[in-house]
Design an enzyme around this catalytic site. Sequence first.
Site, PDB file in Angstrom:
ATOM      1  N   HIS A 347      29.099  22.552  43.825  1.00  0.00           N
ATOM      2  CA  HIS A 347      30.372  22.781  43.336  1.00  0.00           C
ATOM      3  C   HIS A 347      30.483  24.549  42.843  1.00  0.00           C
ATOM      4  O   HIS A 347      31.639  24.986  42.550  1.00  0.00           O
ATOM      5  CB  HIS A 347      30.636  22.359  41.813  1.00  0.00           C
ATOM      6  CG  HIS A 347      31.306  20.957  42.132  1.00  0.00           C
ATOM      7  ND1 HIS A 347      32.711  20.666  42.680  1.00  0.00           N
ATOM      8  CD2 HIS A 347      30.523  19.660  42.148  1.00  0.00           C
ATOM      9  CE1 HIS A 347      32.681  19.326  42.545  1.00  0.00           C
ATOM     10  NE2 HIS A 347      31.336  18.715  42.402  1.00  0.00           N
ATOM     11  N   LYS A 535      43.461  27.650  33.589  1.00  0.00           N
ATOM     12  CA  LYS A 535      42.213  27.391  34.225  1.00  0.00           C
ATOM     13  C   LYS A 535      41.288  27.905  33.153  1.00  0.00           C
ATOM     14  O   LYS A 535      41.630  28.526  32.062  1.00  0.00           O
ATOM     15  CB  LYS A 535      41.853  27.967  35.423  1.00  0.00           C
ATOM     16  CG  LYS A 535      42.424  29.470  35.811  1.00  0.00           C
ATOM     17  CD  LYS A 535      42.110  29.907  37.266  1.00  0.00           C
ATOM     18  CE  LYS A 535      43.204  29.441  37.846  1.00  0.00           C
ATOM     19  NZ  LYS A 535      42.980  28.638  39.051  1.00  0.00           N
ATOM     20  N   ARG A 536      39.600  27.719  33.383  1.00  0.00           N
ATOM     21  CA  ARG A 536      38.780  28.230  32.430  1.00  0.00           C
ATOM     22  C   ARG A 536      38.936  29.768  32.635  1.00  0.00           C
ATOM     23  O   ARG A 536      39.326  30.315  33.624  1.00  0.00           O
ATOM     24  CB  ARG A 536      37.372  27.826  33.128  1.00  0.00           C
ATOM     25  CG  ARG A 536      36.805  26.566  32.804  1.00  0.00           C
ATOM     26  CD  ARG A 536      35.651  26.080  32.994  1.00  0.00           C
ATOM     27  NE  ARG A 536      35.277  26.431  34.323  1.00  0.00           N
ATOM     28  CZ  ARG A 536      34.627  27.288  34.934  1.00  0.00           C
ATOM     29  NH1 ARG A 536      33.859  28.439  34.056  1.00  0.00           N
ATOM     30  NH2 ARG A 536      34.240  27.293  36.222  1.00  0.00           N
ATOM     31  N   LYS A 541      37.631  34.435  38.297  1.00  0.00           N
ATOM     32  CA  LYS A 541      39.156  34.056  38.089  1.00  0.00           C
ATOM     33  C   LYS A 541      40.093  34.992  37.966  1.00  0.00           C
ATOM     34  O   LYS A 541      41.231  34.924  38.311  1.00  0.00           O
ATOM     35  CB  LYS A 541      39.178  32.878  37.326  1.00  0.00           C
ATOM     36  CG  LYS A 541      38.417  31.529  37.539  1.00  0.00           C
ATOM     37  CD  LYS A 541      38.449  30.484  36.527  1.00  0.00           C
ATOM     38  CE  LYS A 541      37.564  29.375  36.887  1.00  0.00           C
ATOM     39  NZ  LYS A 541      37.762  28.482  38.202  1.00  0.00           N
ATOM     40  N   THR A 643      41.298  22.783  42.029  1.00  0.00           N
ATOM     41  CA  THR A 643      42.208  21.823  42.081  1.00  0.00           C
ATOM     42  C   THR A 643      43.562  21.795  41.387  1.00  0.00           C
ATOM     43  O   THR A 643      44.526  21.331  41.662  1.00  0.00           O
ATOM     44  CB  THR A 643      41.513  20.325  41.606  1.00  0.00           C
ATOM     45  OG1 THR A 643      41.114  20.625  40.057  1.00  0.00           O
ATOM     46  CG2 THR A 643      40.382  19.966  42.384  1.00  0.00           C
ATOM     47  N   LYS A 647      47.795  20.607  42.070  1.00  0.00           N
ATOM     48  CA  LYS A 647      48.539  20.175  41.240  1.00  0.00           C
ATOM     49  C   LYS A 647      49.930  21.093  41.210  1.00  0.00           C
ATOM     50  O   LYS A 647      50.964  20.363  41.100  1.00  0.00           O
ATOM     51  CB  LYS A 647      47.994  19.968  39.770  1.00  0.00           C
ATOM     52  CG  LYS A 647      46.681  19.066  39.804  1.00  0.00           C
ATOM     53  CD  LYS A 647      45.913  19.451  38.687  1.00  0.00           C
ATOM     54  CE  LYS A 647      44.354  18.645  38.889  1.00  0.00           C
ATOM     55  NZ  LYS A 647      43.451  19.000  37.725  1.00  0.00           N
TER      56      LYS A 647
END
Length: 802
Positions: A347, A535-536, A541, A643, A647
């Site tokens: 992952h 998100k985290r 990110k 993911t 969504k």
Amino acid sequence: MFSNKESFKSAFLEKLETMYGKSFKDSALRDQYNTLGHMVREYISSRWIATNEKNRTENNKQMYYLSIEFLLGRLLGSNLLNLGILDVCREGLDELGINLDELEENEADAGLGNGGLGRLAACFLDSLASLDLPGHGCGIRYKHGLFDQKIVDGYQVELPEQWLRHGNVWELRRHDQAVEVGFWGQIEASTANGRLEFRHTKAETIMAVPYDIPVVGYETNTVNTLRLWNAEPVPFPPNNKNVLVYKRETEAVSEFLYPDDTHDEGKILRLKQQYFLVSASLQNIIRLHRERNGSLRNLHEKVAIHINDTHPVLAIPELMRILLDEEKMDWDEAWNITVHTISYTNHTTLSEALEKWPTHIFQPLLPRIFMIVEEINERFCRELWNKYTYDWKRIEDMAIIAHGLVKMAHLAIVGSHSVNGVAHIHTEILKQREMHLFHEFYPEKFNNKTNGITHRRWLLKANPQLSKLLCETIGTEWIENPAKLQALSHYKQDAAFQEKFYEVKQFRKELLAKRIEEQTGIRIDTHSLFDVQVKRLHAYKRQLLNVLHIMYLYNRLKEDSSFTIQPRTFIFGAKASPGYYYAKKIIKLINELAEKVNHDPQTNAFLKVIFLENYRVSLAEEIFPAADVSEQISTASKEASGTGNMKFMMNGALTVGTLDGANVEIREEVGAENIFIFGLTAEEVSNYYQNGGYRSADYYHHDWRIKKAVDQLVNGFFPDAGDEFEAIYDSLLIQNDEYFVLRDFAPYIDVQEKIGRAYQNRNYWLDMSISNVAQSGFFTSDRTISQYAKGIWNINPVQVVR
């Protein structure tokens, strides 16, 4: 019992009085929630029993999905939906004066995960059951999960996540199937029948007690099982250990998700958790297989074991231990069975996320497992030597044990028959870069399975208003087959449909605005563009890039009275790991910026910044349907898949993102004209890392927009912050901006301006938004799971008849 609302109401009232010994008018919402939950679980039971019986009698091949996380969210609504009784229950409750949505608020989000890894596992379980596939989850029943996030004076504060405070109506304790798991101790060798045998003695054993949660398929009789293991003391402490110390150390194994591993004590606990999960799960799997087959020699023909990331990799040596020490198989036979039973999903491309355990911790804690890993490493290195004689560097780089570390990703690749990435670009990076040497050695093992999400939760349940509109417009076939959503593309320019689509989006924005005002006290303009990044919190990110853009907009609005923008509400949600100092500084920065922007009368008609604390699945279900823009702006090559991007897309938000993870495939599905792509490519990022040449200071000095915003981190722009953000400033300039925030800043501003202009053309925007929904069917987890079932696990649907 659920055939119509009258029979439901009667059964509900009778059940409530029986459970609580009180009349309905004296009951509280929690009593009513528990009553409904128990009724639903009982309703599920006959299907659950029938599924287990079918698997037992027909002896179909079973798949067991081992994961350290399962981020389930709330189960009441999804179970009612999947069982086909949602409307009956809602109508019956309405007539009793109970709002089902308010009732659901009494259910805590199960504290069994952190982010995408755990939510993916939950989506996979839903798809397995809905496709009638015999696949079950194996995890840990964490008492506290990660943490509840509170924002106090802009800082993240972690509180224990007490999701089990009021019990869990969905779980069933199976104490009769408890097993023991052993740590520490010694290994004694002896010879029997000319064979060297090993026995684990003086082990410190703990009890693994299973709690089973039914996993309900959508409008099918299949009910699979998520088995969660709880760590409990054995009746008599082993080795005369102090009772209180033993009890505390035992219960710690299933107390918290991801204990802090800064020090050896935390590393030991994490490794304990991982072995606890796989040992308990494998003992259970082996027991079931024996009952059905007698011998373990056909295990790989009847059982598939999948390891979700590196956390459950100890399943490989644990299965070898069982086959060698308990079944008395020779090494080659045991190894053949193990490799053909186990498959592995990677992952990440981040090297720090590829687990490595110091041998000085691993060996004493798991002495027999370490011996087996040493033997696996020895035999593997011998294979490498035979193929790459004298290539010491290659052998050293590929070894499972090297420099005092056990490399779990290496063990996973060597000990499994399939290694898959989770998006096309991610798999190619693994093959060409991160695991290039292994791909050269085992080219047949590597494959791609692009992630997916369950449309049942993230569209049908989370967005019933849009789901209803879709059913009215294109029929209901898309619920069974999400690829049928493509029919929606015929309506993307239909004025009447656009208007209805717009009304649904506005309704969801108003619902979220209400939630925001309740939680933060900030009132937002529901006609503003909702720009969302949830998100985290992690440097790669690049929430920081988003923040710097907002600072730029604020500066322009303050300095140039002629400058105007499409009004925007920037919405953030994220948890930072408790020990991740830098990420917690970003959270503080977002909240300081929100305080400044939201209360400035000169700008707050154009800009609002919202940080929603304690981001979780149930909150996500409110956010995704309301979003206009989906921020997927990670440094290219760093996000394996994502993911959240799927969504958002499924709910009609437009993606602004780099060509990273599944963004690449989203662009392929929707077309370049329906997504906003910017920034460095993965290849360009790789070239910078390999060849150098990037100097963040050049961008800082040559772009006044960057210089002004970066300087504001340390020049008193945030008057109460002091030197709070020096670490962020230093990361950009002193440490040369590892994730290329400044390099991608100008392209990001350009694409954001393009987004603002597009949003002002309502018909054009709605055309793009509808196109995204229409093409989102590819990203269903049903498609992903079908590919796993056929390409990796070799399992087939099993029709359950009651």
